[in-house]
Design a protein around this motif. Structure first.
Motif, short mmCIF file in Angstrom:
data_model
loop_
_atom_site.label_atom_id
_atom_site.label_comp_id
_atom_site.label_asym_id
_atom_site.label_seq_id
_atom_site.Cartn_x
_atom_site.Cartn_y
_atom_site.Cartn_z
N GLY A 273 0.82 -1.19 0.00
CA GLY A 273 0.00 0.00 0.00
C GLY A 273 0.86 1.25 0.00
O GLY A 273 1.89 1.33 0.69
N LYS A 274 0.46 2.24 -0.79
CA LYS A 274 1.22 3.48 -0.90
C LYS A 274 1.35 4.17 0.46
O LYS A 274 2.38 4.76 0.77
CB LYS A 274 0.52 4.40 -1.90
N PHE A 275 0.27 4.08 1.28
CA PHE A 275 0.27 4.77 2.58
C PHE A 275 0.24 3.78 3.74
O PHE A 275 -0.23 4.11 4.82
CB PHE A 275 -0.95 5.70 2.67
N GLU A 276 0.75 2.56 3.47
CA GLU A 276 0.65 1.53 4.50
C GLU A 276 1.32 1.95 5.81
O GLU A 276 0.76 1.78 6.89
CB GLU A 276 1.29 0.23 3.98
N SER A 277 2.51 2.53 5.72
CA SER A 277 3.23 2.94 6.93
C SER A 277 2.48 4.03 7.69
O SER A 277 2.29 3.93 8.90
CB SER A 277 4.63 3.42 6.56
N ASP A 278 2.02 5.07 6.96
CA ASP A 278 1.28 6.14 7.61
C ASP A 278 -0.05 5.63 8.17
O ASP A 278 -0.50 6.08 9.24
CB ASP A 278 1.00 7.27 6.62
N ALA B 116 1.56 12.25 5.11
CA ALA B 116 0.34 12.27 4.29
C ALA B 116 -0.74 13.16 4.87
O ALA B 116 -1.73 13.45 4.20
CB ALA B 116 -0.21 10.84 4.16
N VAL B 117 -0.56 13.61 6.11
CA VAL B 117 -1.61 14.37 6.80
C VAL B 117 -1.35 15.86 6.70
O VAL B 117 -0.23 16.32 6.94
CB VAL B 117 -1.70 13.94 8.29
N LYS B 118 -2.39 16.61 6.35
CA LYS B 118 -2.27 18.05 6.19
C LYS B 118 -2.91 18.83 7.33
O LYS B 118 -2.87 20.06 7.34
CB LYS B 118 -2.89 18.48 4.85
N GLY B 119 -3.55 18.15 8.26
CA GLY B 119 -4.16 18.84 9.39
C GLY B 119 -5.27 17.98 10.00
O GLY B 119 -5.69 16.97 9.43
#
Length: 722
Positions: free
Chosen positions: A52-57, A101-104
């Motif tokens: 997954g592209k965002f698996e770690s996050d 990946a998080v902007k807020g």
């Protein structure tokens, strides 16, 4: 086949691919690795793996929200993950916002929202994979979120949701009444005619009588007279809007709500404004329905809020009751009849009179607070607490009290304090801007937020700076409290609502303008000075200190024209996808877009319901509800176009997609058509952000002078490669 696997992961649509490609898919996860097995008549069984592209996050986010056991429900919209947590205190905000990946983040109406961007569908799939949590619909998430609210909060949340769709009408009415207030109150004696002998005219107190604009100018007198029509209609017929909004909120038949509202304000009834001046004997003789053995007063409920609210709830609950019990084959006949008629009878016999009594009682209590011996204390408390109400989303309930006060007392003392609270929040964030103006990232958030607050929209200031760093918020509360104290002590009154911030003076009665200017000065100066003082003295600054210690600042691309130093850089034209008015992105009503958390660009208020491709490229994301679309241009510019605000709640109604995800399109190709009137009728805004989301690679430049009218297909801006 890796491309296919990536598509499956991105879309999460197993059945779609089985039907489209005539293959059988088996999708599973093993230690967070996606395992896809596919079979066909001509292909042997193969297994592929894709991380997954965002698996770690996603793993980190799961732990940061308190683990799987703390997640009651999760869903997502076009830009953010929406969590309902069993215990909000377990969420580690710092760890979440530190994810790449998080902007807020922010919390609203019982939902903890994590802003991801237009990659949220991919992130959502990865989160589901690592957590094993199945998502739910937005409505189901809202229902789950209600468990985080106590009974009082649930009632107030319901009131807020009922009043939110009618706020645009209230704002228009406030602007019109504010303008009429100027025409009818501003003295223009030096342009007018004096009495025949040339002497000035004096009133009973010895003050000169000034001719107003309407007395001097026939044209403006005519304008004033004409504007009475929409200005007064909005408030006189407010019950129609309320009963409609109740049925919309409850999911029942909206036209029945409109009919019920009309039956509360019909010209055949004694106008509510005339009841106080009509003798009881005349009402008993001329304004009743006579049924022989008893009579029912034939009284209207113009501008009355609570009677309309109670009547609307009765209608909606009656319809829900009968729909469960009447066979569907005859429901079209009996359900409307058995819902509307009893609700109308209840409205004019029990609910209307009770609501009138309750509304007048509430306005009497508030009026006593505004005018009684402790009015200074009432003003200080309300002035300080209004901004926290905005954070919870419950501030819309004050509209009901304001409207009731205007109907009963001819004006409201609450609205001036609301406008002053807007100003105070703007002043605090403006001070923060001056202290951090050399930080490109902070300046691009704080300055637009300050301007927005001064114009009456405080969410960007609250969520973007003040609440985040605490000390500007406290400074604003103190300044707002002092301004509120002054407002009630000096009896400042508004004759309309809807115009906040600095323009709020238009809604203030002319005899209170001087006092309101003084209160405005306090709301500007006190929070500004206190914000500087708190920062210099280190008071309540731990949140900001920790943020600056934990995060390495990454400059945000400014919306500036291309300069000579960029002469050799790639400059990629972006056309307007819509016809309408292009505005600064900071004016968006959604703080996520207004603060540039999703990226930089422009906001377009469309006048035509057609969204065209602004560049040549590929459709990278098409949300299932068709209200948002992402593109990747042939040059690598990533764009997001989000039609309207919160329109994800429409579940696709009013939107038609003319492309599918993965399509290659040319600039000017039709992407989506949308029914603007249907969206507005449902209570949502149609303003559309057009933003560059990969701002680490491209920066918007060469923007038109904003605001500016644009036509779909004309040059809007350029994307400058860094």
């Amino acid at each position: 086949m890796s491309f296919l696997l990536h598509f499956i992961l991105q879309r999460g649509e197993k059945k779609f691919f089985e039907k489209k490609l005539a293959i059988e898919l088996e999708i599973g996860y093993n230690n967070s690795v996606m395992i896809c097995t596919y079979k066909s008549n001509s292909i042997t069984t193969i297994k592929g793996e894709i991380m997954g592209k965002f698996e770690s996050d996603a793993k980190t986010l799961l732990q940061a929200v308190g683990g799987k056991d703390n997640v009651a429900a999760v869903s997502h919209c076009a830009t953010r993950m929406r969590f309902v947590l069993n215990d909000d205190s377990k969420a580690d905000i710092k760890a979440i916002e530190n994810l790449s990946a998080v902007k807020g983040t922010f919390t609203n109406a019982g939902q903890f929202q994590v802003i991801i961007g237009n990659d949220v569908p991919i992130f959502y799939n990865d989160f589901s994979a690592v957590s094993g949590i199945e998502g739910v619909s937005k409505e189901a998430a809202k229902s789950a979120a209600k468990k985080n609210l106590n009974p009082v909060q649930r009632v107030l949340t319901m009131l807020a949701e009922i009043f939110t769709p009618i706020i645009p009408a209230i704002i228009v009415g406030g602007l019109i009444l504010g303008f009429r207030n100027v025409l009818e109150s501003v003295g223009m004696e030096w342009l007018g005619q004096q009495v025949a002998d040339g002497a000035k005219v004096f009133d009973a107190d010895g003050n000169p009588v000034w001719n107003t604009i309407t007395m001097v100018s026939p044209f403006w007198s005519g304008v004033n007279h004409f504007l009475w029509l929409p200005g007064e209609a909005i408030f006189h017929f407010l019950p129609v809007g309320i009963t409609w909004s109740v049925t919309r909120k409850m999911g029942t038949t909206q036209i029945l709500g409109i009919i019920l509202g009309i039956c509360l304000v019909s010209p055949q009834l004694l106008n509510a404004y005339a009841v106080a001046g009509t003798p009881a004997k005349e009402i008993a003789e001329n304004w009743v329905w006579n049924f022989g053995s008893f009579t029912v007063n034939r009284i209207g409920y113009q501008a009355q809020v609570i009677p309309a609210l109670l009547a609307g709830l009765a209608l909606a609950n009656l319809e829900i009751f009968w729909r469960k019990r009447i066979p569907e084959v005859v429901s079209m006949i009996f359900v409307p009849f058995l819902s509307l008629l009893p609700a109308l009878i209840l409205a004019h016999t029990v609910l209307g009179p009770f609501g009138w009594w309750l509304g007048q009682g509430l306005s009497t209590v508030v009026l006593a607070g505004l005018t009684g011996p402790f009015k200074w204390l009432f003003g200080a408390i309300f002035g300080s607490l209004y901004a926290p109400l905005v954070i919870t989303g419950l501030h819309h309930m004050t509209n009901a009290i304001d409207t009731q006060l205007i109907a009963d007392a001819g004006g409201t003392g609450l609205w001036p304090m609301i406008a002053l609270s807007n100003i105070a929040q703007g002043s605090a964030v403006l001070a923060y801007y001056f202290m951090n103006r050399h930080s490109e990232k902070e300046a691009q958030i704080s300055l637009p937020a300050a301007i927005s607050a001064y114009l009456g929209v405080t969410e960007p200031a609250l969520f973007g700076v003040n609440v985040k760093y605490i000390y500007p918020f406290v400074a604003a509360l103190i300044g707002s409290g002092i301004a509120g104290l002054l407002s009630t002590s000096l009896n400042i009154t508004a004759n309309a609502i809807g115009v906040g911030g600095l323009p709020g003076i238009l809604a203030i009665k002319a005899n209170s303008w001087g006092a309101f200017l003084l209160a405005m000065l306090v709301a500007i100066v006190v929070p500004f000075i206190l914000t500087f003082f708190f920062r210099k003295a280190g008071i309540l600054t731990k949140a900001e200190d920790a943020a600056k210690a934990d995060f390495v600042e990454a400059p945000v691309a400014a919306l500036t024209p291309a300069t000579e130093e960029h002469a050799s850089a790639s400059s990629l034209p972006i056309l307007s996808p819509l016809t309408g008015e292009a505005k600064e992105l900071s004016t968006a009503n959604d703080p996520v877009f207004a603060q540039g958390l999703m990226g930089q660009g422009v906001l377009i208020q469309p006048t035509e319901g057609k969204l065209l491709a602004p560049v040549d490229g590929t459709i990278s994301v098409l949300f299932p509800t068709k209200h948002a679309v992402g593109m990747v241009s042939t040059d690598g510019v990533e764009l997001l176009m989000h039609i309207g605000m919160d329109t994800v709640n429409l579940e696709g109604q009013g939107f038609t997609a003319h492309v599918v995800q993965g399509d290659t399109v040319k600039a000017g190709d039709l992407l989506i058509t949308f029914d603007m009137e249907a969206i507005k009728a449902a209570g949502y805004l149609t303003e559309t952000p057009v933003i560059v989301t990969n701002q680490d690679t491209f920066a918007p430049a060469d923007l038109l002078a904003l605001p500016s009218n644009v036509i779909a297909g004309q040059a809007l801006m350029k994307a400058l490669k860094k």
